[in-house]
Scaffold this motif. Structure first.
Motif, PDB file in Angstrom:
ATOM      1  N   HIS A   1      34.467   4.340   9.093  1.00 27.77           N
ATOM      2  CA  HIS A   1      33.456   3.292   9.019  1.00 27.77           C
ATOM      3  C   HIS A   1      33.561   2.531   7.935  1.00 27.77           C
ATOM      4  N   THR A   2      33.695   3.011   6.626  1.00 26.56           N
ATOM      5  CA  THR A   2      33.709   2.159   5.420  1.00 26.56           C
ATOM      6  C   THR A   2      34.853   1.439   5.130  1.00 26.56           C
ATOM      7  N   LEU A   3      35.844   1.830   5.682  1.00 30.96           N
ATOM      8  CA  LEU A   3      37.175   0.971   5.826  1.00 30.96           C
ATOM      9  C   LEU A   3      37.037  -0.005   6.700  1.00 30.96           C
ATOM     10  N   ALA A   4      36.310  -0.012   8.012  1.00 28.40           N
ATOM     11  CA  ALA A   4      36.068  -1.145   8.746  1.00 28.40           C
ATOM     12  C   ALA A   4      34.994  -2.160   8.206  1.00 28.40           C
ATOM     13  N   VAL A   5      34.159  -1.600   7.500  1.00 29.90           N
ATOM     14  CA  VAL A   5      33.235  -2.604   6.717  1.00 29.90           C
ATOM     15  C   VAL A   5      34.065  -3.411   5.686  1.00 29.90           C
ATOM     16  N   LEU A   6      34.781  -2.693   5.148  1.00 32.44           N
ATOM     17  CA  LEU A   6      35.734  -3.678   4.142  1.00 32.44           C
ATOM     18  C   LEU A   6      36.813  -4.375   4.756  1.00 32.44           C
ATOM     19  N   ASP A   7      37.126  -3.978   5.976  1.00 33.45           N
ATOM     20  CA  ASP A   7      37.790  -5.114   6.642  1.00 33.45           C
ATOM     21  C   ASP A   7      37.166  -6.042   7.202  1.00 33.45           C
ATOM     22  N   HIS A   8      36.106  -5.894   7.716  1.00 33.58           N
ATOM     23  CA  HIS A   8      34.951  -7.167   8.289  1.00 33.58           C
ATOM     24  C   HIS A   8      34.670  -8.135   6.984  1.00 33.58           C
ATOM     25  N   ALA A   9      34.541  -7.550   5.970  1.00 32.10           N
ATOM     26  CA  ALA A   9      34.379  -8.313   4.684  1.00 32.10           C
ATOM     27  C   ALA A   9      35.395  -9.081   4.296  1.00 32.10           C
ATOM     28  N   GLY A  10      36.532  -8.459   4.403  1.00 33.31           N
ATOM     29  CA  GLY A  10      37.764  -9.497   3.743  1.00 33.31           C
ATOM     30  C   GLY A  10      38.204 -10.550   4.838  1.00 33.31           C
ATOM     31  N   ALA A  11      37.663 -10.336   6.103  1.00 37.94           N
ATOM     32  CA  ALA A  11      37.890 -11.292   7.057  1.00 37.94           C
ATOM     33  C   ALA A  11      36.679 -12.410   7.160  1.00 37.94           C
ATOM     34  N   GLY A  12      35.670 -11.976   6.425  1.00 35.01           N
ATOM     35  CA  GLY A  12      34.950 -13.022   6.238  1.00 35.01           C
ATOM     36  C   GLY A  12      33.865 -12.869   7.228  1.00 35.01           C
ATOM     37  N   GLU A  13      33.840 -11.726   7.973  1.00 37.88           N
ATOM     38  CA  GLU A  13      32.755 -11.432   9.197  1.00 37.88           C
ATOM     39  C   GLU A  13      31.511 -11.076   8.807  1.00 37.88           C
ATOM     40  N   THR A  14      30.331 -11.568   9.210  1.00 37.34           N
ATOM     41  CA  THR A  14      28.915 -10.954   8.442  1.00 37.34           C
ATOM     42  C   THR A  14      28.437  -9.906   8.999  1.00 37.34           C
ATOM     43  N   PHE A  15      28.650  -9.620  10.125  1.00 37.72           N
ATOM     44  CA  PHE A  15      27.664  -8.468  11.202  1.00 37.72           C
ATOM     45  C   PHE A  15      28.832  -7.621  11.650  1.00 37.72           C
ATOM     46  N   PHE A  16      28.489  -6.376  11.363  1.00 41.40           N
ATOM     47  CA  PHE A  16      29.291  -4.852  11.989  1.00 41.40           C
ATOM     48  C   PHE A  16      28.228  -3.982  12.323  1.00 41.40           C
ATOM     49  N   ASN A  17      28.181  -3.664  13.773  1.00 37.90           N
ATOM     50  CA  ASN A  17      27.542  -2.616  14.358  1.00 37.90           C
ATOM     51  C   ASN A  17      28.189  -1.331  14.781  1.00 37.90           C
ATOM     52  N   ARG A  18      27.778  -0.287  14.637  1.00 33.99           N
ATOM     53  CA  ARG A  18      28.342   0.733  15.021  1.00 33.99           C
ATOM     54  C   ARG A  18      27.897   2.224  15.006  1.00 33.99           C
TER      55      ARG A  18
ATOM     56  N   ILE B   1      27.022  -8.319   6.068  1.00 38.72           N
ATOM     57  CA  ILE B   1      27.857  -8.461   4.710  1.00 38.72           C
ATOM     58  C   ILE B   1      27.568  -9.720   4.158  1.00 38.72           C
ATOM     59  N   GLY B   2      27.434  -9.837   2.814  1.00 40.56           N
ATOM     60  CA  GLY B   2      27.189 -11.184   2.201  1.00 40.56           C
ATOM     61  C   GLY B   2      28.589 -11.849   1.584  1.00 40.56           C
ATOM     62  N   ALA B   3      28.211 -12.838   1.106  1.00 42.59           N
ATOM     63  CA  ALA B   3      29.403 -13.618   0.442  1.00 42.59           C
ATOM     64  C   ALA B   3      30.059 -12.739  -0.780  1.00 42.59           C
ATOM     65  N   ALA B   4      31.282 -12.902  -0.850  1.00 42.29           N
ATOM     66  CA  ALA B   4      32.098 -11.970  -1.994  1.00 42.29           C
ATOM     67  C   ALA B   4      32.001 -12.751  -3.320  1.00 42.29           C
ATOM     68  N   ALA B   5      31.869 -11.920  -4.423  1.00 43.14           N
ATOM     69  CA  ALA B   5      31.903 -12.671  -5.642  1.00 43.14           C
ATOM     70  C   ALA B   5      32.391 -11.683  -6.738  1.00 43.14           C
ATOM     71  N   PRO B   6      33.133 -12.425  -7.501  1.00 38.11           N
ATOM     72  CA  PRO B   6      33.974 -11.373  -8.537  1.00 38.11           C
ATOM     73  C   PRO B   6      33.264 -10.657  -9.414  1.00 38.11           C
ATOM     74  N   ILE B   7      33.518  -9.566  -9.819  1.00 36.04           N
ATOM     75  CA  ILE B   7      32.902  -8.465 -10.813  1.00 36.04           C
ATOM     76  C   ILE B   7      32.696  -9.368 -12.123  1.00 36.04           C
ATOM     77  N   LYS B   8      31.764  -9.262 -12.850  1.00 40.84           N
ATOM     78  CA  LYS B   8      31.541  -9.712 -13.989  1.00 40.84           C
ATOM     79  C   LYS B   8      32.415  -9.046 -15.101  1.00 40.84           C
ATOM     80  N   GLU B   9      33.255  -9.785 -15.609  1.00 42.86           N
ATOM     81  CA  GLU B   9      34.315  -9.234 -16.579  1.00 42.86           C
ATOM     82  C   GLU B   9      33.801  -8.541 -17.778  1.00 42.86           C
TER      83      GLU B   9
END
Length: 292
Positions: A179-196, A214-222
């Motif tokens: 499930h975690t890996l699927a959430v990451l995959d949906h996030a990487g694809a820019g998909e907002t909702f995931f139910n399971r 899932i919200g919009a990605a942002a870089p980690i503060k360096e």
């Protein structure tokens, strides 16, 4: 906190979505909709892609009470969580160790120690789990068993503790790491909702519907970031958890977190409605690659 089950779930809620997954904006959400019939197989394929970026790691989180309503029975929560996610060649292993102290409004205190270990096949179809909980130094519960899923996500969980029992799992069920890996995959694809539906074995109550935003990605503060986190994208994620055995339209709890593309959770908040607990990453270190 309404009961001891809530306390136990707090000490294990990070396991859903592989433990780290925590999320953001569904207080008005209802139970999730059924996934398409072919969703289980598609999710396994997606997880294979996300797995390539996973960093096997050990992380330490400081946990504390973030907020509490006036009606809350909990006045303070303090403790730490140690989390490990390792690559075991044919599967993923996770281990979580919690030491939490709850202080109640009436002045009573409860110390909870929880050890939670799992092994999950990389094809997402086999799973083993063991949970041991101590309350004030005395064993409160041990949960142990294994589960298997068919290609359509249906399957069976077999508990050996606290007492032998078999439990049917509905189609399109997933185990936590998948499930975690699927959430990451949906996030990487820019998909907002995931139910399971997710089964984690944290207790003998069964599977849980998990609705994820899932919200919009942002870089980690360096500045001040750990080298393992620098240069990585992070998504704000919010999950709402609906036990299958409950008829309530409200989630049992919600989680919010910042989830990095390498699988590390930078922070988590667990919202039980009348109180919220914060978990902040204190330390993270890489674990050796499997070498398989």
């Amino acid at each position: 906190m309404q009961n001891r089950r809530s306390a136990a779930r707090l000490a294990l809620c990070a396991t859903i979505g592989a433990f780290l997954v925590s999320l953001t904006a569904l207080s008005a959400a209802g139970p999730v909709q059924a996934a398409p019939a072919n969703a289980a197989g598609a999710a396994v394929g997606a997880a294979a892609g996300a797995a390539a970026n996973i960093l096997p790691h050990r992380a330490v989180y400081k946990m504390s009470l973030l907020s509490a309503r006036n009606s809350s029975k909990v006045s303070d929560v303090r403790g730490r969580m140690l989390f490990e996610w390792a690559d075991a060649c044919d599967g993923w292993t996770t281990e979580q160790r919690f030491q939490l102290r709850f202080v109640y409004a009436e002045g009573d205190e409860m110390a909870m120690t929880t050890n939670y270990t799992t092994w999950e096949a990389k094809d997402g179809q086999r799973y083993r789990f063991n949970v041991r909980k101590l309350i004030n130094g005395e064993e409160d519960e041990e949960v142990r068993g294994d589960a298997r899923l068919a290609k359509d996500g249906s399957g069976t969980a077999a508990f050996s503790k606290p007492e032998p029992q078999d439990m049917e799992l509905p189609p399109n069920t997933m185990f936590p790491t998948a499930h975690t890996l699927a959430v990451l995959d949906h996030a990487g694809a820019g998909e907002t909702f995931f139910n399971r539906v997710v089964f984690d074995g944290a207790d003998s109550e069964g599977a849980t519907e998990v609705s994820t935003v899932i919200g919009a990605a942002a870089p980690i503060k360096e500045e001040g970031a750990d080298p393992l986190l620098k240069g990585k994208k992070a998504w704000p994620v919010r999950m709402a958890f609906f036990p299958l055995k409950s008829d309530s339209a409200q989630p049992e709890y919600e989680m919010s977190l910042r989830l990095l593309q390498n699988g590390v959770a930078e922070s988590m908040q667990i919202d039980y409605g009348d109180f919220t607990v914060n978990a902040i990453l204190e330390k993270v270190e890489a674990l050796p690659k499997s070498g398989c």
